[in-house]
Design a protein around this motif. Structure first.
Motif, PDB file in Angstrom:
ATOM      1  N   GLU A 180      -3.268  -0.105   2.439  1.00  0.00           N
ATOM      2  CA  GLU A 180      -2.065   0.645   2.824  1.00  0.00           C
ATOM      3  C   GLU A 180      -1.644   1.615   1.728  1.00  0.00           C
ATOM      4  O   GLU A 180      -1.248   2.755   2.009  1.00  0.00           O
ATOM      5  CB  GLU A 180      -0.891  -0.312   3.078  1.00  0.00           C
ATOM      6  N   ALA A 227      -3.928   4.577   1.754  1.00  0.00           N
ATOM      7  CA  ALA A 227      -3.656   5.470   2.885  1.00  0.00           C
ATOM      8  C   ALA A 227      -2.350   6.232   2.676  1.00  0.00           C
ATOM      9  O   ALA A 227      -2.262   7.436   2.940  1.00  0.00           O
ATOM     10  CB  ALA A 227      -3.607   4.670   4.181  1.00  0.00           C
ATOM     11  N   GLU A 228      -1.338   5.538   2.179  1.00  0.00           N
ATOM     12  CA  GLU A 228      -0.038   6.194   1.955  1.00  0.00           C
ATOM     13  C   GLU A 228      -0.194   7.310   0.927  1.00  0.00           C
ATOM     14  O   GLU A 228       0.359   8.407   1.100  1.00  0.00           O
ATOM     15  CB  GLU A 228       0.980   5.156   1.461  1.00  0.00           C
ATOM     16  N   LEU A 285      -1.697  10.268   2.503  1.00  0.00           N
ATOM     17  CA  LEU A 285      -0.735  10.996   3.335  1.00  0.00           C
ATOM     18  C   LEU A 285       0.210  11.832   2.470  1.00  0.00           C
ATOM     19  O   LEU A 285       0.530  12.976   2.799  1.00  0.00           O
ATOM     20  CB  LEU A 285       0.059  10.017   4.209  1.00  0.00           C
ATOM     21  N   ASP A 310      -5.424  13.773   5.941  1.00  0.00           N
ATOM     22  CA  ASP A 310      -5.391  12.906   7.114  1.00  0.00           C
ATOM     23  C   ASP A 310      -5.861  11.521   6.678  1.00  0.00           C
ATOM     24  O   ASP A 310      -6.785  11.397   5.864  1.00  0.00           O
ATOM     25  CB  ASP A 310      -6.292  13.445   8.234  1.00  0.00           C
ATOM     26  N   VAL A 311      -5.202  10.503   7.194  1.00  0.00           N
ATOM     27  CA  VAL A 311      -5.539   9.133   6.779  1.00  0.00           C
ATOM     28  C   VAL A 311      -5.533   8.214   7.993  1.00  0.00           C
ATOM     29  O   VAL A 311      -4.907   8.491   9.018  1.00  0.00           O
ATOM     30  CB  VAL A 311      -4.521   8.581   5.739  1.00  0.00           C
ATOM     31  N   SER A 312      -6.256   7.111   7.872  1.00  0.00           N
ATOM     32  CA  SER A 312      -6.140   6.039   8.869  1.00  0.00           C
ATOM     33  C   SER A 312      -6.367   4.716   8.162  1.00  0.00           C
ATOM     34  O   SER A 312      -7.071   4.644   7.145  1.00  0.00           O
ATOM     35  CB  SER A 312      -7.151   6.234   9.997  1.00  0.00           C
ATOM     36  N   TRP A 313      -5.752   3.691   8.694  1.00  0.00           N
ATOM     37  CA  TRP A 313      -5.837   2.329   8.129  1.00  0.00           C
ATOM     38  C   TRP A 313      -5.968   1.379   9.302  1.00  0.00           C
ATOM     39  O   TRP A 313      -5.125   1.379  10.201  1.00  0.00           O
ATOM     40  CB  TRP A 313      -4.560   2.046   7.339  1.00  0.00           C
TER      41      TRP A 313
END
Lengths: 485, 367
Positions: A320, A323-324, A327, A332-335
């Motif tokens: 997390e 990813a944060e 961002l 672009d992010v995904s978790w």
């Protein structure tokens, strides 16, 4: 209503809470669909009269059941909602919760309330919903033609207990008031009967009281009404009334089973709703202030990270934070977590993607970085790591029989042990994060620091994690100096 | 508004509240429970109602009550719980009560498992309850769409006076992505047909009963007209690289995300692949698929099931072109690599594009 001729005085009149003509009914709009001698008509009239006397007609919402009373909305000149079989208390719950000013009652028979709707009545009562329930018990299924009810008496013949209800086969008649009286929340539970004029007068008082309680905001009230069903019982109305009076009351004793109206507290009115402009703040949607450094140039970045370890090692949290941070840097992010039993024991992992392009699939099949907090995770995923990628492993060296794919960088550091020197082995994930950042040079220090602030709410942990981050960076610098690549 | 890194499940609740929803009734189930948890926290803050029901059966009937009272209301569950809600959904559709339900799908049948699957398609899209009714079904493929399509679902529910399902797999529910929420909050409204417990609405009735056959038929025809209108007006889908595609992949939800990666890789190998992603599963983008049949030589449907949506793809194409299928289930997602292998095989054996004139003729017949 017709005008009253001169010289006449009105002693009894039809309650205003009934429609003048029953227009929703197909034919015979001047009379109800109930059989002669049926208790429903009487129960309806007592409810309508109580509504008149309390002056609440505009506020009333009647919830009708499935059974003979399915068409109560033909008759009550109030708001009407028709419910599925047994679900009236759930429906009434929500009408009342959304419109607290409404006076909501459900009107249910014995099959509806005491068989198919047992869960709904029990839980509405147990939540102490501020609603009123009228439960008409005639010990048989009327609408469907005389099948056994949960309240059918021992020995009573019905079409589905043709030899008479037998305790060994069908069990015993269900006592709803007694059952609900075992709960803390109900305010008022009374059983009444329609066996003679005296009983009817007592029933009328109970019905009014049950509605009054709701007007006062006291909570859950239920009145069980023992009621004749001449048609199904195959009796004339007088005989049917006699059966209520002589037979039913012995199985279902009338009386007050709960009365806490004197001590019950009036429910407080709900606070006024917030203004719409306040919603973003109330929904925690306000922006995290952060501006990437002007010189931050991610270039062609496509990080595919897999973080894995035991539940409790903080692998999801580590993902997390990554990813944060991505961002915050406008990437672009995904978790994507593994979820479920893994959360509670066993191994846990998450897929993190950080890219300067729109991410198609959030799944990471070929990681560029494997952060393995334990040996099972290492063994499971190490072969998938892409050429040129990184493996960070939470030990001094890889197990003798494990080899990373060719062209993959490996860094083995006992992150949990290092965290232990801070007095908190659970910070091992952040030590690993520090090492990753130092070794790979991805993302910016400022973004990671801010991401930690966002995700770590406790001041003690934030302080600890900052130290863990530095510890990880130091460890990585040492490792890199030894060129363990 | 700034982007938030947020779980799909949580995005649903925040977007619902911004869309004017002020009532949540539900029962916890993995992988949908974060929706109930977020609603428990945020609904009261927004002046709304949250009740944890004793079952999904009760939850959907509470939804019926709240919708009767004219408030924007929602619930959420996963496969087994949605099965339990089917009775109530039939009543909601019959009584024309708008509401939104989120289905965060998992593996079945029975208890199955809690990993993502797309095997709720039939029960949700085809209507698992009794009677001639449909649900409008939206299928998000990202956390952003969890927010956007939830807001849209409330508008559609009101516009069609019908329950609307937001159906996403467990991946989309559980993952976190950046989400930008609506800048303007929708005020909680009221409906002229609602039963609010006041003088203005005293004559109103919420009911699904029509005792006379002629009256019931009239009612069912009225519902049918709404569903036909939805098929004309409410279809949504995404085209990705379909302009010159000879192989059209069809997939929704997380699968569509994987298929985008497959399309990119296939094109890098010289295979002209494209993706049609249904966003509305009912109404289904049948006309859009038929239009692609003019140029494409083969369709490949990919699902996380043994093949449910593929039937709608075949119905839409009416035999114009072959429809291949590839599915994974049990909680396994197909990897881009394995789908790419299927695409290569399909490309190898597919026939060249048919004569355009012949297609055009058929097209006229079927609109």
């Amino acid at each position: 209503m017709a005008e009253v001729p001169t010289g006449y005085t009105v002693l009894h009149e039809r309650p205003k809470a009934f429609y003048d003509t029953f227009e929703r009914k197909g034919d015979l709009q001047g009379q109800t669909h109930y059989c002669p001698g049926c208790g429903h008509g009487l129960a309806h009239k007592m409810i309508a009269r109580a509504i008149d006397e309390l002056g609440i007609q505009d506020r009333v919402v009647a919830v009708s059941p499935v059974g003979c009373a399915v068409f109560t909305y033909y008759y009550f000149d109030t708001g009407n909602v028709q419910a599925a079989h047994g679900r009236a208390p759930a429906v009434a719950t929500a009408v009342k919760r959304s419109r607290p000013e409404a006076i909501v009652f459900s009107y249910q028979g014995d099959g509806d309330l005491a068989a198919i709707g047992t869960a709904e009545i029990l839980h509405a009562a147990n939540r102490g919903e501020n609603i009123t329930v009228f439960f008409v018990n005639n010990a048989v299924y009327g609408m469907t033609g005389g099948q056994m009810a949960p309240t059918t008496m021992l020995g009573q013949k019905t079409t589905t207990s043709p030899l008479g209800r037998d305790a060994f086969n069908e069990g015993y008649p269900l006592h709803v008031c007694e059952l609900l009286a075992a709960l803390e929340a109900p305010v008022y539970l009374e059983r009444v009967a329609l066996g003679n004029a005296k009983q009817v007068m007592a029933a009328s008082r109970a019905i009014k009281k049950a509605l009054t309680n709701q007007v006062k905001g006291l909570g859950f009230s239920l009145v069980e009404i023992l009621s004749p069903c001449p048609t199904i019982w195959k009796m004339n109305p007088a005989k049917a009334q006699e059966r209520v009076r002589e037979e039913m009351v012995k199985v279902f004793p009338p009386g007050v089973y709960r009365d806490r109206t004197a001590e019950a507290q009036t429910r407080p009115a709900p606070p006024p709703p917030p203004r719409l402009e306040e919603l973003p703040r109330l929904l925690d949607l306000e922006a995290h202030d952060f501006t990437p450094a002007a010189d931050f140039q991610p270039g062609a970045l496509d990080l595919r990270i897999k973080v894995a370890g035991f539940g409790g090692q903080g692998v999801l949290m580590l993902g997390e934070v990554l990813a944060e941070a991505g961002l915050l840097l406008n990437l672009d992010v995904s978790w994507l977590p593994s979820y479920g039993p893994e959360m509670r024991s066993g191994t846990s992992n998450c897929h993190v993607r950080i890219s300067n392009r729109t991410i198609a699939s959030p799944l990471v099949a070929r990681p560029t970085m494997l952060l393995a907090m334990n040996e099972p995770s290492l063994r499971k995923f190490v072969a998938d790591v892409d050429k040129g990628g990184w493996v960070l492993y939470n030990a001094r060296s890889l197990p003798a029989d494990v080899k990373a794919p060719e062209g993959v960088h490996v860094m083995c550091v006992p992150f949990t042990e290092l965290a232990d020197t801070l007095g908190e082995p659970r910070a091992g994930n952040i030590v690993m994060l520090g090492a990753l950042l130092e070794a790979s040079g991805i993302l910016s220090r400022e973004a990671i620091d801010r991401a930690l602030e966002i995700h770590v709410r406790s001041a003690r942990w934030l302080e600890l994690d900052r130290r863990a981050l530095e510890l990880g960076r130091d460890a990585a610098r040492k490792e890199l100096a030894y060129a363990c690549v | 508004m700034a982007k938030q890194l947020i779980k799909g499940n949580e995005a649903i609740v925040k977007s619902a509240i911004l869309a004017g929803c002020r009532a949540y009734y539900g029962y916890p189930i993995t992988p949908a429970s974060e929706i109930a948890e977020a609603a428990a926290l945020y609904m009261p803050r927004a002046g709304g109602v949250f009740v944890q029901a004793e079952s999904e059966v009760s939850a959907v009937n509470m939804l019926y009550g709240a919708a009767s009272a004219g408030v924007r209301a929602m619930s959420a569950s996963s496969g087994p719980g949605i099965s339990l809600m089917q009775e109530g959904i039939s009543y909601l559709a019959g009584a024309e009560l708008p509401c939104v339900i989120a289905d965060i799908t998992r593996g079945g049948p029975g208890l199955g498992n809690i990993a993502p699957e797309q095997s709720d398609y039939n029960q949700v899209v085809k209507g698992g309850g009794h009677g001639c009714y449909r649900m409008l079904v939206l299928a998000p493929a990202s956390c952003q769409e969890m927010a956007d399509l939830t807001a849209l679902a409330f508008d559609l529910a009101d516009a069609y006076r019908n329950p609307v399902m937001v159906m996403a797999d467990g991946f989309i529910g559980q993952m976190m992505e950046p989400v930008e929420f609506a800048a303007q909050a929708h005020p909680p409204g009221s409906q002229p047909w609602a039963v609010e417990g006041n003088r203005e609405t005293r004559l109103n009735l919420a009911s699904s009963i029509h005792l006379e056959p002629d009256r019931l038929e009239e009612h069912i025809r009225h519902l049918e007209q709404k569903y036909l209108r939805a098929q004309r007006e409410a279809v949504r889908c995404e085209h990705y690289e379909t302009g010159d595609a000879e192989i059209v992949l069809v997939g929704y939800g997380i699968v569509a995300r994987i298929l985008k990666a497959v399309v990119d890789e296939a094109r890098a190998e010289g295979i002209k692949a494209g993706l049609l992603r249904p966003i509305t599963l009912f109404p289904f983008p049948s006309a859009q698929l038929r239009a692609l049949a003019r140029q494409a030589s083969v369709f490949l449907t990919v699902e996380m099931s043994t093949g449910q949506m593929v039937e709608d793809v075949r119905l839409a194409l009416e035999g114009r072109k072959p429809v291949e299928f590839y599915g994974r289930c049990g909680g396994n997602a197909p990897s881009a690599a394995e789908v790419l292998q299927v695409v290569r095989e399909v490309a190898r054996r597919s026939t060249p594009v048919l004569i355009p004139g012949a297609i055009a003729k058929t097209e006229v017949c079927h609109g």
